[in-house]
Design an enzyme around this catalytic site. Structure first.
Site, mmCIF file in Angstrom:
data_model
loop_
_atom_site.group_PDB
_atom_site.id
_atom_site.type_symbol
_atom_site.label_atom_id
_atom_site.label_comp_id
_atom_site.label_asym_id
_atom_site.label_seq_id
_atom_site.Cartn_x
_atom_site.Cartn_y
_atom_site.Cartn_z
ATOM 1 N N LYS A 137 0.827 -1.205 0.000
ATOM 2 C CA LYS A 137 0.000 0.000 0.000
ATOM 3 C C LYS A 137 0.862 1.255 0.000
ATOM 4 O O LYS A 137 2.051 1.215 0.326
ATOM 5 C CB LYS A 137 -0.958 0.002 1.190
ATOM 6 C CG LYS A 137 -0.320 -0.006 2.561
ATOM 7 C CD LYS A 137 -1.385 -0.174 3.628
ATOM 8 C CE LYS A 137 -0.810 -0.210 5.034
ATOM 9 N NZ LYS A 137 -0.191 1.065 5.447
ATOM 10 N N SER A 169 -1.870 5.482 13.245
ATOM 11 C CA SER A 169 -1.870 5.755 11.806
ATOM 12 C C SER A 169 -2.484 4.594 11.034
ATOM 13 O O SER A 169 -3.693 4.554 10.814
ATOM 14 C CB SER A 169 -0.441 6.048 11.328
ATOM 15 O OG SER A 169 -0.426 6.390 9.954
ATOM 16 N N CYS A 170 -1.668 3.629 10.616
ATOM 17 C CA CYS A 170 -2.148 2.614 9.673
ATOM 18 C C CYS A 170 -3.235 1.716 10.253
ATOM 19 O O CYS A 170 -4.194 1.377 9.557
ATOM 20 C CB CYS A 170 -0.974 1.784 9.158
ATOM 21 S SG CYS A 170 0.179 2.758 8.163
ATOM 22 N N VAL A 171 -3.108 1.329 11.525
ATOM 23 C CA VAL A 171 -4.163 0.505 12.139
ATOM 24 C C VAL A 171 -5.441 1.314 12.255
ATOM 25 O O VAL A 171 -6.527 0.859 11.875
ATOM 26 C CB VAL A 171 -3.712 -0.029 13.506
ATOM 27 C CG1 VAL A 171 -4.860 -0.781 14.181
ATOM 28 C CG2 VAL A 171 -2.497 -0.937 13.360
ATOM 29 N N THR A 174 -7.123 2.030 8.836
ATOM 30 C CA THR A 174 -7.678 0.803 8.267
ATOM 31 C C THR A 174 -8.978 0.418 8.947
ATOM 32 O O THR A 174 -9.964 0.054 8.293
ATOM 33 C CB THR A 174 -6.657 -0.343 8.387
ATOM 34 O OG1 THR A 174 -5.488 -0.024 7.620
ATOM 35 C CG2 THR A 174 -7.244 -1.660 7.886
#
Length: 233
Positions: A137, A169-171, A174
């Site tokens: 990603k 951020s990413c967790v 998502t």
């Protein structure tokens, strides 16, 4: 060498518990903080468990990987593979400076070049070639600009079990997108991390109130143990 994050001491943790307990009551009285629960067809999503985040010495490195997160994910992987639950990994990687867009204005994204060890999945939680799915990603959310939503729907998945980094951020991004895409989502408490301990605690609380269920590892393992083995569609 990166500076170590300051762990939460007992006084700070106790204060946070007090604050979150009161705030949880506020959400409860307003109809929030409902349990979405587990569905019947889950997938395990390991978010950015690549060396840049899981191994020391990188500018993206997170704490508590060896003691808590990696062992927890190893247990989840074994349980998921036993029931043939689909397992998906993400990494964030770029093929050029231009590919990164404006991200380097705020973060050292030049460390995340495609094909380097930094962006490879940590071999302590290995991807099984030809069985597991790897999504490369470019944005924090695993859904943004990827085919994740499509393959989950094609596989009849109704529940995402999430591990990984970083919580802030990413967790987080998502999980927020997962709800918008129509999936139940469970964060495994012992299997997520960040560079800043306070960021973990706040985001776990906030997401649990509004976007997903935060569950302990043992409860998630018990859920997987009760599943019938997956049959391919």
């Amino acid at each position: 060498m990166r500076e170590a994050a300051m762990p939460l001491d007992d006084k700070v943790r106790k204060a946070l518990d007090t604050i979150f307990s009161g705030d949880a009551g506020l959400y409860q009285t307003r109809g929030w903080n409902q349990r979405s629960g587990f569905g019947t067809r889950p997938a395990l999503l390991n978010i950015d468990l690549a060396n840049a985040w899981t191994r020391p010495g990188y500018r993206f490195s997170c704490d508590d990987m060896d003691e808590r997160i990696i062992p927890g994910v190893q247990r989840l992987l074994a349980a998921a593979r036993a029931k043939k639950v689909p397992i998906i990994y993400t990494t964030t990687a770029f093929c050029s400076r231009f590919d990164m867009g404006a991200f380097p204005l705020k973060k050292p994204f030049e460390d995340l070049m495609l094909g380097t060890d930094a962006t490879e999945i940590d071999d302590r939680v290995p991807l099984e070639e030809g069985v597991d799915t790897l999504i490369v990603k470019k944005r924090p959310s695993a859904f943004a600009g990827t085919h994740l939503g499509g393959i989950l729907r094609a596989g009849g998945i109704d529940t995402l079990i999430c591990t990984g980094v970083t919580m802030a951020s990413c967790v987080r991004h998502t999980v927020e997108d997962a709800l918008g895409e129509g999936f139940r989502t469970v964060i495994v408490r012992e299997c997520v991390g960040d560079r800043v301990p306070a960021a973990i605690e706040w985001n776990l609380f906030d997401l649990d109130m509004k976007y997903c269920d935060v569950e302990p590892l043992d409860r998630v393992l018990a859920y997987l143990a009760e599943l019938e083995p997956f049959e391919e569609r």
